[in-house]
Design a protein around this motif. Structure first.
Motif, PDB file in Angstrom:
ATOM      1  N   GLY A  11     -35.277 -30.494   5.726  1.00 50.28           N
ATOM      2  CA  GLY A  11     -36.096 -30.701   4.537  1.00 50.28           C
ATOM      3  C   GLY A  11     -35.988 -29.574   3.536  1.00 50.28           C
ATOM      4  O   GLY A  11     -35.145 -28.675   3.650  1.00 50.28           O
ATOM      5  N   GLY A  12     -36.878 -29.600   2.538  1.00 51.01           N
ATOM      6  CA  GLY A  12     -36.896 -28.550   1.536  1.00 51.01           C
ATOM      7  C   GLY A  12     -37.224 -27.192   2.118  1.00 51.01           C
ATOM      8  O   GLY A  12     -36.667 -26.164   1.698  1.00 51.01           O
ATOM      9  N   ARG A  13     -38.127 -27.180   3.088  1.00 49.65           N
ATOM     10  CA  ARG A  13     -38.458 -25.917   3.765  1.00 49.65           C
ATOM     11  C   ARG A  13     -37.225 -25.311   4.408  1.00 49.65           C
ATOM     12  O   ARG A  13     -36.952 -24.106   4.276  1.00 49.65           O
ATOM     13  CB  ARG A  13     -39.534 -26.208   4.819  1.00 49.65           C
ATOM     14  CG  ARG A  13     -39.711 -25.126   5.875  1.00 49.65           C
ATOM     15  CD  ARG A  13     -40.746 -25.548   6.901  1.00 49.65           C
ATOM     16  NE  ARG A  13     -40.464 -26.874   7.412  1.00 49.65           N
ATOM     17  CZ  ARG A  13     -41.411 -27.773   7.699  1.00 49.65           C
ATOM     18  NH1 ARG A  13     -42.684 -27.496   7.543  1.00 49.65           N
ATOM     19  NH2 ARG A  13     -41.063 -28.962   8.172  1.00 49.65           N
ATOM     20  N   GLU A  14     -36.452 -26.134   5.116  1.00 52.74           N
ATOM     21  CA  GLU A  14     -35.271 -25.628   5.803  1.00 52.74           C
ATOM     22  C   GLU A  14     -34.163 -25.235   4.820  1.00 52.74           C
ATOM     23  O   GLU A  14     -33.417 -24.281   5.079  1.00 52.74           O
ATOM     24  CB  GLU A  14     -34.765 -26.668   6.794  1.00 52.74           C
ATOM     25  CG  GLU A  14     -35.679 -26.850   8.003  1.00 52.74           C
ATOM     26  CD  GLU A  14     -36.918 -27.682   7.701  1.00 52.74           C
ATOM     27  OE1 GLU A  14     -37.965 -27.460   8.355  1.00 52.74           O
ATOM     28  OE2 GLU A  14     -36.855 -28.556   6.798  1.00 52.74           O
ATOM     29  N   HIS A  15     -34.058 -25.942   3.692  1.00 55.83           N
ATOM     30  CA  HIS A  15     -33.112 -25.524   2.656  1.00 55.83           C
ATOM     31  C   HIS A  15     -33.470 -24.119   2.181  1.00 55.83           C
ATOM     32  O   HIS A  15     -32.585 -23.259   2.002  1.00 55.83           O
ATOM     33  CB  HIS A  15     -33.144 -26.519   1.496  1.00 55.83           C
ATOM     34  CG  HIS A  15     -32.097 -26.282   0.456  1.00 55.83           C
ATOM     35  ND1 HIS A  15     -31.942 -27.103  -0.647  1.00 55.83           N
ATOM     36  CD2 HIS A  15     -31.152 -25.307   0.309  1.00 55.83           C
ATOM     37  CE1 HIS A  15     -30.952 -26.653  -1.399  1.00 55.83           C
ATOM     38  NE2 HIS A  15     -30.460 -25.557  -0.840  1.00 55.83           N
ATOM     39  N   ALA A  16     -34.770 -23.849   2.002  1.00 52.62           N
ATOM     40  CA  ALA A  16     -35.201 -22.514   1.584  1.00 52.62           C
ATOM     41  C   ALA A  16     -34.905 -21.468   2.656  1.00 52.62           C
ATOM     42  O   ALA A  16     -34.519 -20.334   2.345  1.00 52.62           O
ATOM     43  CB  ALA A  16     -36.693 -22.531   1.246  1.00 52.62           C
ATOM     44  N   ILE A  17     -35.084 -21.834   3.929  1.00 59.60           N
ATOM     45  CA  ILE A  17     -34.785 -20.907   5.026  1.00 59.60           C
ATOM     46  C   ILE A  17     -33.297 -20.582   5.061  1.00 59.60           C
ATOM     47  O   ILE A  17     -32.901 -19.414   5.176  1.00 59.60           O
ATOM     48  CB  ILE A  17     -35.249 -21.509   6.370  1.00 59.60           C
ATOM     49  CG1 ILE A  17     -36.778 -21.575   6.431  1.00 59.60           C
ATOM     50  CG2 ILE A  17     -34.702 -20.701   7.544  1.00 59.60           C
ATOM     51  CD1 ILE A  17     -37.319 -22.369   7.610  1.00 59.60           C
ATOM     52  N   VAL A  18     -32.462 -21.608   4.943  1.00 61.91           N
ATOM     53  CA  VAL A  18     -31.013 -21.392   4.952  1.00 61.91           C
ATOM     54  C   VAL A  18     -30.602 -20.517   3.781  1.00 61.91           C
ATOM     55  O   VAL A  18     -29.776 -19.596   3.923  1.00 61.91           O
ATOM     56  CB  VAL A  18     -30.273 -22.742   4.930  1.00 61.91           C
ATOM     57  CG1 VAL A  18     -28.784 -22.537   4.697  1.00 61.91           C
ATOM     58  CG2 VAL A  18     -30.501 -23.495   6.234  1.00 61.91           C
ATOM     59  N   ARG A  19     -31.166 -20.788   2.618  1.00 61.36           N
ATOM     60  CA  ARG A  19     -30.834 -19.988   1.428  1.00 61.36           C
ATOM     61  C   ARG A  19     -31.205 -18.518   1.641  1.00 61.36           C
ATOM     62  O   ARG A  19     -30.475 -17.613   1.201  1.00 61.36           O
ATOM     63  CB  ARG A  19     -31.555 -20.535   0.198  1.00 61.36           C
ATOM     64  CG  ARG A  19     -31.260 -19.787  -1.090  1.00 61.36           C
ATOM     65  CD  ARG A  19     -32.045 -20.364  -2.265  1.00 61.36           C
ATOM     66  NE  ARG A  19     -31.761 -19.632  -3.496  1.00 61.36           N
ATOM     67  CZ  ARG A  19     -32.379 -18.516  -3.861  1.00 61.36           C
ATOM     68  NH1 ARG A  19     -33.334 -17.996  -3.082  1.00 61.36           N
ATOM     69  NH2 ARG A  19     -32.060 -17.905  -4.987  1.00 61.36           N
ATOM     70  N   ALA A  20     -32.324 -18.257   2.332  1.00 62.18           N
ATOM     71  CA  ALA A  20     -32.754 -16.881   2.576  1.00 62.18           C
ATOM     72  C   ALA A  20     -31.870 -16.177   3.594  1.00 62.18           C
ATOM     73  O   ALA A  20     -31.695 -14.954   3.536  1.00 62.18           O
ATOM     74  CB  ALA A  20     -34.213 -16.868   3.042  1.00 62.18           C
ATOM     75  N   LEU A  21     -31.294 -16.920   4.528  1.00 60.74           N
ATOM     76  CA  LEU A  21     -30.466 -16.320   5.582  1.00 60.74           C
ATOM     77  C   LEU A  21     -28.997 -16.192   5.194  1.00 60.74           C
ATOM     78  O   LEU A  21     -28.297 -15.285   5.654  1.00 60.74           O
ATOM     79  CB  LEU A  21     -30.555 -17.174   6.858  1.00 60.74           C
ATOM     80  CG  LEU A  21     -31.868 -17.152   7.625  1.00 60.74           C
ATOM     81  CD1 LEU A  21     -31.866 -18.251   8.680  1.00 60.74           C
ATOM     82  CD2 LEU A  21     -32.105 -15.791   8.273  1.00 60.74           C
TER      83      LEU A  21
END
Length: 449
Positions: A11-21
């Motif tokens: 989801g959008g949350r995981e897209h944000a997590i991936v972008r941060a990592l």
């Protein structure tokens, strides 16, 4: 430093997590859908149910993962963190038992009362829907009624606001949950504080230390989500139509003391938990008496992750690495800017969403607002079906845009312009983060106080 990191969820949350990592690790994604934003950043992605622990462990072994971050609450409830840890993969996410702080609302309230957690509202728990419905019919005061299990943020009903006592009783009887929590209605303004947490032994046996046993809580800036489907806080609850942060840690309707009180509640909760690693999300109601706990979540919020992670200056990988090694988590620093996140959702969402509709997302338009107003615009894909011939809607939220600027007003203007990327078949809640709605929140709290 973790090298290969598996992110579970699409989801959008995981897209944000991936972008941060992604700037510091090789990231891999596993989810039930193919998120094009995650696919563009990850070294590889695969499709599997987020609750399929066997498939997740097999994929983690195939990619030689040395760390994992679990996004969805359903995966935590299914024991994904437990299974990965047992397989030797450090997991930034709580065990299924620790995640009960979110996944079992009756447990959550009893845990809070037994441990004298500040901000605990009055409540009753029921083992049958009929008993809960009869109780609601016999009382005069307004209450919130909640199924004890996961409902995707859509299960709560509040008398005196959304429905009458009789309608609440009918809702309970007509739902398929047996166990319920009935608690006092909290009046005020909702806000969320998410915190990075490490407590106890959660890494591989060869690297475990005791330095995290007392618990470390590193809070992030406060966020206000908008659950109601339509402008003016009307309509049914959703998974979240959008959210905003202000520059700094607080929001315009609260002060530093309110924020500090919320953080103290999170710290008291972690102190009472035997072990916990990951994100603890506190959803609070700022009342005339101070913050009270609406609920806890055992992971990043969606959309709230998309507000705070783009502001995080400390590498997220450093936080994961410290938790894995048993070292104290670093004190995270954040850009001193405001954010406004707005979701585009399928027509009919949340009651009768139009799934399977082909949509077009014009990524080139997202940056236009940032160029016009100054600042930054980000696009996060959520629950879309990325097929060979294009993007299609599911029954959940499609994508979000986030405006980042020195103040909320400018960030909102950037997000509003970026929403031109939404084509036919999608709708948005336009008033999220607007000056008018923010002032309404400020005036509301001023009256209450």
């Amino acid at each position: 430093m973790p090298e290969n990191v598996l992110v579970v969820g699409g989801g959008g949350r995981e897209h944000a997590i991936v972008r941060a990592l992604a700037p510091d690790c090789t990231v891999f994604g596993l989810a039930s859908n193919r998120n094009p934003g995650i696919a563009a950043l990850a070294a590889d992605t695969t499709t599997a149910e987020e609750t399929d622990t066997e498939a997740i462990v097999e994929y983690a072994a195939a990619i030689d993962a040395d760390a994992a971050v679990v996004g969805p609450e359903s995966a935590l409830q299914a024991g994904v963190a437990d299974a990965l840890t047992d397989a030797g993969v450090f997991t930034f996410g709580p065990t299924a038992e620790a995640a009960r702080i979110e996944t079992d609302k009756a447990f959550q309230r009893r845990f809070m009362a037994e441990n004298d957690i500040p901000g605990t509202p009055g409540f009753e728990t029921f083992d049958s829907a009929e008993a809960a419905a009869e109780y609601v019919e016999t009382i005069e005061e307004d209450v919130a009624v909640k199924p004890t299990g996961l409902t995707g943020g859509k299960g709560v009903r509040v008398t005196g606001d959304q429905l009458t006592h009789e309608e609440a009783a009918d809702y309970i009887r007509g739902d398929d949950h047996d166990e319920w929590v009935v608690e006092e209605r909290l009046v005020g303004e909702e806000f969320t504080v998410q915190a990075f947490v490490a407590k106890g032994e959660r890494s591989s046996p060869s690297s475990r230390t005791q330095s995290g046993d007392d618990g470390v809580v590193r809070p992030t800036p406060a966020v206000q989500d908008h659950k109601r489907a339509y402008e003016g806080d009307e309509g049914p609850n959703t998974g979240g139509m959008g959210s905003y942060t202000d520059a700094g840690t607080t929001l315009p309707f609260m002060d530093e003391a309110d924020y500090d009180d919320a953080v103290e509640i999170l710290e008291a909760t972690v102190d009472a938990l035997p072990t916990y690693t990951g994100v603890l999300y506190g959803q609070f109601m700022l009342t005339a008496e101070g913050p009270k706990v609406v609920e806890f979540n055992a992971r990043f919020g969606d959309p709230e992750a998309m507000n705070v992670l783009p502001l995080l200056e400390t590498p997220f990988s450093d936080i994961v690495d410290a938790a894995a090694s048993g070292e104290p988590l670093p004190n995270p620093t954040f850009r001193n800017q405001a954010t406004v996140c707005k979701y585009a959702v399928p027509d009919g969402y949340p009651t009768d969403p139009s799934a399977g509709a082909k949509i077009t997302v014009d990524e080139s338009t997202v940056e236009a607002g940032a160029e016009t107003h100054g600042g930054e615009a980000l696009l996060f894909y959520a629950s879309v079906d990325d097929r060979d011939d294009g993007l299609y809607t599911t029954t959940s939220r499609a994508f979000a845009v986030v405006g980042i600027a020195d103040d909320i007003e400018t960030a909102e203007a950037i997000a509003a312009d970026a929403l031109a990327a939404a084509g036919d078949g999608l709708r948005v809640r336009e008033d999220v983060g607007t000056a008018e709605l923010v002032q309404k929140r400020v005036d509301h709290m001023a009256r209450l106080r």
